[in-house]
Design an enzyme around this catalytic site. Sequence first.
Site, PDB file in Angstrom:
ATOM      1  N   LYS A  83      -2.218  -1.560  -3.810  1.00  0.00           N
ATOM      2  CA  LYS A  83      -3.081  -0.380  -3.764  1.00  0.00           C
ATOM      3  C   LYS A  83      -2.253   0.882  -3.842  1.00  0.00           C
ATOM      4  O   LYS A  83      -1.275   0.978  -3.103  1.00  0.00           O
ATOM      5  CB  LYS A  83      -3.850  -0.430  -2.444  1.00  0.00           C
ATOM      6  N   LYS A 132       0.855  -1.193   0.000  1.00  0.00           N
ATOM      7  CA  LYS A 132       0.000   0.000   0.000  1.00  0.00           C
ATOM      8  C   LYS A 132       0.887   1.238   0.000  1.00  0.00           C
ATOM      9  O   LYS A 132       1.651   1.462   0.939  1.00  0.00           O
ATOM     10  CB  LYS A 132      -0.907  -0.019   1.231  1.00  0.00           C
TER      11      LYS A 132
HETATM   12  C1  PBG Z   1      -7.298   3.318   5.243  1.00  0.00           C
HETATM   13  C2  PBG Z   1      -7.766   3.203   3.846  1.00  0.00           C
HETATM   14  C3  PBG Z   1      -7.628   4.158   2.851  1.00  0.00           C
HETATM   15  C4  PBG Z   1      -8.224   3.634   1.701  1.00  0.00           C
HETATM   16  C5  PBG Z   1      -8.715   2.380   2.034  1.00  0.00           C
HETATM   17  N1  PBG Z   1      -8.400   2.120   3.361  1.00  0.00           N
HETATM   18  C6  PBG Z   1      -7.105   5.529   2.870  1.00  0.00           C
HETATM   19  C7  PBG Z   1      -5.762   5.843   3.318  1.00  0.00           C
HETATM   20  O1  PBG Z   1      -4.918   5.011   3.559  1.00  0.00           O
HETATM   21  O2  PBG Z   1      -5.547   7.042   3.443  1.00  0.00           O
HETATM   22  C8  PBG Z   1      -8.292   4.322   0.387  1.00  0.00           C
HETATM   23  C9  PBG Z   1      -9.265   3.794  -0.582  1.00  0.00           C
HETATM   24  C10 PBG Z   1      -9.537   4.688  -1.731  1.00  0.00           C
HETATM   25  O3  PBG Z   1      -8.869   5.712  -1.955  1.00  0.00           O
HETATM   26  O4  PBG Z   1     -10.469   4.351  -2.473  1.00  0.00           O
HETATM   27  N2  PBG Z   1      -8.155   2.713   6.140  1.00  0.00           N
END
Ligand code: PBG
Length: 309
Positions: free
Chosen positions: A232, A179
């Site tokens: 991601k 991520k």
């Molecule tokens: C954190 C989380 C995020 C997303 C999913 N889980 C945001 C982040 O890490 O700031 C982002 C998902 C998206 O942008 O569609 N719990």
Amino acid sequence: MRRMVRETTLSANDFIYPLFACEGENIKKPIGSMPDVYQMSVDVIVKECQDVESLGIPAVILFGIPAFKDAEGSEAYNEDGIVQKAVRAIKDNTKNLLVVTDVCMCEYTDHGHCGIIKGEDVDNDETLKHLALEAVTHAKAGADIVAPSDMMDGRVDVIREALDDNGFEDIPIMSYSVKYCSAFYGPFREAAESAPTFGDRKTYQMDPGNRLEGLKEAEQDVLEGADFIMVKPALPYLDLISDLKQNFDRPVVAYHVSGEYSMIIAADKMGWLDGHKAMMESLTSIKRAGADIIITYYAKEAAKAIKEG
Ligand code: PBG
């Protein structure tokens, strides 16, 4: 002929649809930066899930907007918290829909970080205890899969142990393994009301310049017991999706995130491209790169398009 020889085809089975649960009744609150995405109260989410199921989409992933936030994110592991309530209602009112829950602190902490703050930093090991509690309450509510997205080190191990100790040996972990610290989460932070109030997430999310580090993160998660590994965002990181597919025998999940979604819609609105075609091409490319499963706000639209041929 093209149809016969096409190497990659999309199916509704590939998708997980993200949903944002909020308190209240009969609430369907639009999110300005994500057209057609809403914060929904549990009664509305249940109807939405029946619709999702009827389109042949196998799963949803739930995010919660809690009644209140505090430094510890205590609503995250309240057995009557918003996600826990939503899971119970969805499982009671759908036939066979899988419910995945996002396990993280950022939607529940008043400072918006993904963990517990000590001094000016997120305390990795303290946060693990909270994540384990959260995952167990999700499983108790009936979640089919838990998906930790916090990026703390060692969380898969701790969550696996906590699930096992509470009789949830059969509940798999879908880990947000790779991520990145990404600008493409911008619209999500409006949707989930989770933007950090100070600093950023660079100390726990990955640097976009790093590729080998992604392999290490995925390896660590697999060794700790992750059943699914995720990349991601998706489109900017197709190389990582391909790397994970080639190097690990775990289903690879790609999260086509909020910014990727909103960008296409914005360009379509400007008349600069055909949003529907750009969406189908993006999802096809994510699958071609090696994703077995795609989490996308486009799941319903894509599933409808696939059905109609
Ligand atoms: C954190 C989380 C995020 C997303 C999913 N889980 C945001 C982040 O890490 O700031 C982002 C998902 C998206 O942008 O569609 N719990």
